[in-house]
Design an enzyme around this catalytic site. Sequence first.
Site, PDB file in Angstrom:
ATOM      1  N   TYR A 168      -9.570  16.128  -6.646  1.00 48.34           N
ATOM      2  CA  TYR A 168      -8.556  15.583  -7.546  1.00 48.34           C
ATOM      3  C   TYR A 168      -7.659  16.694  -8.086  1.00 48.34           C
ATOM      4  O   TYR A 168      -6.424  16.551  -8.117  1.00 48.34           O
ATOM      5  CB  TYR A 168      -9.221  14.847  -8.705  1.00 48.34           C
ATOM      6  CG  TYR A 168      -8.235  14.264  -9.692  1.00 48.34           C
ATOM      7  CD1 TYR A 168      -7.562  13.077  -9.405  1.00 48.34           C
ATOM      8  CD2 TYR A 168      -7.970  14.893 -10.908  1.00 48.34           C
ATOM      9  CE1 TYR A 168      -6.644  12.534 -10.306  1.00 48.34           C
ATOM     10  CE2 TYR A 168      -7.069  14.363 -11.814  1.00 48.34           C
ATOM     11  CZ  TYR A 168      -6.403  13.187 -11.509  1.00 48.34           C
ATOM     12  OH  TYR A 168      -5.496  12.669 -12.403  1.00 48.34           O
TER      13      TYR A 168
ATOM     14  N   LYS B 216      -3.522  16.989  -7.684  1.00 46.50           N
ATOM     15  CA  LYS B 216      -2.560  16.989  -8.782  1.00 46.50           C
ATOM     16  C   LYS B 216      -1.780  18.302  -8.847  1.00 46.50           C
ATOM     17  O   LYS B 216      -0.612  18.314  -9.259  1.00 46.50           O
ATOM     18  CB  LYS B 216      -3.268  16.696 -10.103  1.00 46.50           C
ATOM     19  CG  LYS B 216      -3.653  15.236 -10.250  1.00 46.50           C
ATOM     20  CD  LYS B 216      -2.413  14.334 -10.119  1.00 46.50           C
ATOM     21  CE  LYS B 216      -2.739  12.875 -10.250  1.00 46.50           C
ATOM     22  NZ  LYS B 216      -1.515  12.026 -10.141  1.00 46.50           N
TER      23      LYS B 216
ATOM     24  N   SER C  43      -0.804  15.063 -14.295  1.00 46.14           N
ATOM     25  CA  SER C  43      -2.066  15.074 -15.028  1.00 46.14           C
ATOM     26  C   SER C  43      -2.261  16.430 -15.669  1.00 46.14           C
ATOM     27  O   SER C  43      -1.651  17.426 -15.252  1.00 46.14           O
ATOM     28  CB  SER C  43      -3.220  14.783 -14.049  1.00 46.14           C
ATOM     29  OG  SER C  43      -4.477  15.064 -14.633  1.00 46.14           O
TER      30      SER C  43
ATOM     31  N   ASP D 218       0.849  -1.187   0.000  1.00 48.03           N
ATOM     32  CA  ASP D 218       0.000   0.000   0.000  1.00 48.03           C
ATOM     33  C   ASP D 218       0.882   1.233   0.000  1.00 48.03           C
ATOM     34  O   ASP D 218       1.746   1.390   0.875  1.00 48.03           O
ATOM     35  CB  ASP D 218      -0.890  -0.026   1.250  1.00 48.03           C
ATOM     36  CG  ASP D 218      -1.923   1.077   1.276  1.00 48.03           C
ATOM     37  OD1 ASP D 218      -1.806   2.038   0.489  1.00 48.03           O
ATOM     38  OD2 ASP D 218      -2.855   0.991   2.107  1.00 48.03           O
TER      39      ASP D 218
END
Length: 277
Positions: free
Chosen positions: A159, A163, A146, A63
């Site tokens: 999100y 990023k 991204s 993990d």
Amino acid sequence: MSGWLEGYVALVTGGGSGIGAAVAERFVAEGASVVVMGRDQDKLAAVVKSSTDPDRMHAVAGDVCSADDLAGAVAETIDRFARLDTLVPNAGMWDFQRQLTKLTADELSRSFDELFAVNVKGYLLAAHAAWPELVKTRGSIIMTLSNASFYVNGGGPVYTASKHACLGLMRELAYELAPKVRVNGVACGGMNTDLRGPASLDLADRSIATAFAKRGSDAPPPPIPLHDSSTDPRDFTGSYVLLASREQSGPITGQAISVDGGMGVRGFRSDAGGNHL
């Protein structure tokens, strides 16, 4: 293939599918040995089995939110291949563009904690576990970023914030680890992968690949200049090879290569995201 990574050893997190698996296989094709890390042992095993050279790929279940698991992955990389040249922090999740106004306060709080733990802390812990070995080889870190690291509406606020944070993290580590370790990123656009969402929003079983499947062949093209470009993650891997190679990108650090179909020169069409309010 160019063979630019002959003799290199890489560790790729989130290597069980999508861009992580594609980068791992491309690195092997370029001459590297690769350890793929992820939570699903079966997916990792399938990636290794399908490799063109399974002897140069190794799977480690773990993990990325666990410092111990990441330290173990680095140790196993050294034990198996004797060195580490390239770290690719890549494991991540998407919020499926859940807008602020569509979230309850509790959903916002829980999804922030879950998504930031993977997308941001996972990158930071990976770098912390790997940097001593990367100093020895004058290696590099290549973060999967991204289009949402630069532009809005590549995801929802959680999100997008994560990023943007990764972009800042990449730049900070490029400064802190210089001159021994280079740190760069690849800012990918939309890809047809098994990217999932946070369990806190009941999105753990939802895959972005489903959305691509629903588009169909008659769907309108995305609003980017290279609107007919590939969404296959394998076609996004070249920049990772370039940045990993000391011989090809030795002076480059603190930079993000945008592989987004030209979004940066076109942007999105919508004038405002809150027109529905």
